[in-house]
Design an enzyme around this catalytic site. Structure first.
Site, PDB file in Angstrom:
ATOM      1  N   HIS A   1      43.160  86.257  55.133  1.00  0.00           N
ATOM      2  CA  HIS A   1      42.202  87.147  55.805  1.00  0.00           C
ATOM      3  C   HIS A   1      41.100  86.312  56.472  1.00  0.00           C
ATOM      4  O   HIS A   1      40.715  86.575  57.621  1.00  0.00           O
ATOM      5  CB  HIS A   1      41.506  88.077  54.805  1.00  0.00           C
ATOM      6  CG  HIS A   1      42.389  89.073  54.108  1.00  0.00           C
ATOM      7  ND1 HIS A   1      42.484  89.163  52.748  1.00  0.00           N
ATOM      8  CD2 HIS A   1      43.199  90.052  54.596  1.00  0.00           C
ATOM      9  CE1 HIS A   1      43.304  90.151  52.414  1.00  0.00           C
ATOM     10  NE2 HIS A   1      43.763  90.704  53.516  1.00  0.00           N
TER      11      HIS A   1
ATOM     12  N   LYS B   1      45.179 104.574  45.743  1.00  0.00           N
ATOM     13  CA  LYS B   1      45.628 103.204  45.475  1.00  0.00           C
ATOM     14  C   LYS B   1      44.734 102.607  44.392  1.00  0.00           C
ATOM     15  O   LYS B   1      43.522 102.471  44.589  1.00  0.00           O
ATOM     16  CB  LYS B   1      45.510 102.391  46.782  1.00  0.00           C
ATOM     17  CG  LYS B   1      46.579 101.324  46.952  1.00  0.00           C
ATOM     18  CD  LYS B   1      46.555 100.824  48.400  1.00  0.00           C
ATOM     19  CE  LYS B   1      47.078  99.431  48.544  1.00  0.00           C
ATOM     20  NZ  LYS B   1      46.979  98.941  49.935  1.00  0.00           N
TER      21      LYS B   1
ATOM     22  N   SER C   1      47.074  89.452  48.963  1.00  0.00           N
ATOM     23  CA  SER C   1      46.196  89.840  47.854  1.00  0.00           C
ATOM     24  C   SER C   1      47.033  90.084  46.600  1.00  0.00           C
ATOM     25  O   SER C   1      46.590  89.785  45.490  1.00  0.00           O
ATOM     26  CB  SER C   1      45.420  91.115  48.212  1.00  0.00           C
ATOM     27  OG  SER C   1      44.593  90.888  49.327  1.00  0.00           O
TER      28      SER C   1
ATOM     29  N   ARG D   1      51.984  88.530  59.356  1.00  0.00           N
ATOM     30  CA  ARG D   1      52.622  87.418  58.641  1.00  0.00           C
ATOM     31  C   ARG D   1      54.119  87.371  58.887  1.00  0.00           C
ATOM     32  O   ARG D   1      54.692  86.303  59.051  1.00  0.00           O
ATOM     33  CB  ARG D   1      52.381  87.562  57.126  1.00  0.00           C
ATOM     34  CG  ARG D   1      50.976  87.270  56.691  1.00  0.00           C
ATOM     35  CD  ARG D   1      50.692  87.819  55.324  1.00  0.00           C
ATOM     36  NE  ARG D   1      50.716  89.279  55.341  1.00  0.00           N
ATOM     37  CZ  ARG D   1      50.402  90.049  54.321  1.00  0.00           C
ATOM     38  NH1 ARG D   1      50.080  89.508  53.162  1.00  0.00           N
ATOM     39  NH2 ARG D   1      50.405  91.358  54.429  1.00  0.00           N
TER      40      ARG D   1
HETATM   41  P1  ADP Z   1      46.068  96.689  54.152  1.00  0.00           P
HETATM   42  O1  ADP Z   1      46.147  97.438  52.853  1.00  0.00           O
HETATM   43  O2  ADP Z   1      45.391  97.442  55.251  1.00  0.00           O
HETATM   44  O3  ADP Z   1      47.350  96.016  54.611  1.00  0.00           O
HETATM   45  P2  ADP Z   1      45.198  94.026  53.465  1.00  0.00           P
HETATM   46  O4  ADP Z   1      43.896  93.656  52.846  1.00  0.00           O
HETATM   47  O5  ADP Z   1      46.427  93.766  52.668  1.00  0.00           O
HETATM   48  O6  ADP Z   1      45.026  95.553  53.799  1.00  0.00           O
HETATM   49  O7  ADP Z   1      45.360  93.337  54.885  1.00  0.00           O
HETATM   50  C1  ADP Z   1      44.431  93.504  55.921  1.00  0.00           C
HETATM   51  C2  ADP Z   1      44.930  92.782  57.168  1.00  0.00           C
HETATM   52  O8  ADP Z   1      45.015  91.388  56.902  1.00  0.00           O
HETATM   53  C3  ADP Z   1      46.338  93.195  57.610  1.00  0.00           C
HETATM   54  O9  ADP Z   1      46.396  93.166  59.021  1.00  0.00           O
HETATM   55  C4  ADP Z   1      47.211  92.121  57.040  1.00  0.00           C
HETATM   56  O10 ADP Z   1      48.412  91.967  57.759  1.00  0.00           O
HETATM   57  C5  ADP Z   1      46.304  90.916  57.213  1.00  0.00           C
HETATM   58  N1  ADP Z   1      46.642  89.853  56.288  1.00  0.00           N
HETATM   59  C6  ADP Z   1      46.835  89.951  54.961  1.00  0.00           C
HETATM   60  N2  ADP Z   1      47.144  88.742  54.433  1.00  0.00           N
HETATM   61  C7  ADP Z   1      47.169  87.863  55.470  1.00  0.00           C
HETATM   62  C8  ADP Z   1      47.464  86.467  55.587  1.00  0.00           C
HETATM   63  N3  ADP Z   1      47.825  85.732  54.529  1.00  0.00           N
HETATM   64  N4  ADP Z   1      47.385  85.894  56.804  1.00  0.00           N
HETATM   65  C9  ADP Z   1      47.041  86.646  57.888  1.00  0.00           C
HETATM   66  N5  ADP Z   1      46.779  87.964  57.859  1.00  0.00           N
HETATM   67  C10 ADP Z   1      46.839  88.574  56.656  1.00  0.00           C
END
Ligand code: ADP
Length: 159
Positions: free
Chosen positions: A18, A42, A129, A91
């Site tokens: 992120h 969730k 995450s 990703r």
């Molecule tokens: P959501 O529940 O909306 O998917 P996340 O917190 O999992 O929330 O992800 C938020 C954003 O960050 C999404 O666009 C996701 O694809 C991106 N993201 C998550 N992990 C990574 C990573 N390792 N590298 C790049 N982008 C990421």
């Protein structure tokens, strides 16, 4: 440079993946609003308050980054803030397929919205995450998957 983008997500917790997208987003957007979604359905590992606290502290010295919590539709949050751009990270092809549907639906509901996708850095493309939560749940060291300087320890459940 474009004006403001909303970077929405669960951030449970925020990872180095992120963080990479946020830093690269600052090359494109004047301001980034990190919007932490509160999804009642969730079950989260970190409370909303902890996530807000961790992320706000992490970007304390970065005036171009704001952190907010929201519930409801992401586009309603964007509309209420007068924001036309959504920032998302990709990703894998699975991410793309999911994001494709959401981005089309968002434009149907709010035609002014434009989603900007940044491809994850290769070294971050396997980080999520969920991976971090799994490591933390078993007492492992997840620091190499977290943004440098993130104060996570005080927010761990049970601390
Ligand atoms: P959501 O529940 O909306 O998917 P996340 O917190 O999992 O929330 O992800 C938020 C954003 O960050 C999404 O666009 C996701 O694809 C991106 N993201 C998550 N992990 C990574 C990573 N390792 N590298 C790049 N982008 C990421």
């Amino acid at each position: 440079m474009l004006s403001t983008a909303v970077f929405p997500g669960s951030f449970d917790p925020i990872t180095i993946g992120h963080h990479g997208i946020i830093l690269r987003g600052l090359d494109l957007f004047e301001t980034i609003i990190i919007a932490i979604g509160s999804n009642a359905d969730k079950k989260s590992f970190f409370s909303l308050e902890s996530r807000m606290q961790m992320i706000s502290l992490l970007y304390d010295d970065q005036p171009r980054i704001q952190v907010e919590v929201f519930s409801g539709l992401t586009i309603d949050f964007c509309r209420s803030h007068g924001v036309r751009f959504l920032l998302r990270g990709l990703r894998t092809s699975a991410d793309f397929e999911y994001e494709r549907v959401v981005a089309h639906a968002n434009r149907k509901l709010y035609p002014d919205i434009e989603t900007v996708f940044l491809l994850a850095a290769p070294e971050h493309s396997y980080i999520s995450s969920s991976l971090v939560k799994e490591i933390l749940a078993y007492g492992g060291d997840a620091s190499s998957f977290l943004p440098p300087g993130l104060k996570l320890d005080a927010c761990l459940p049970g601390k």
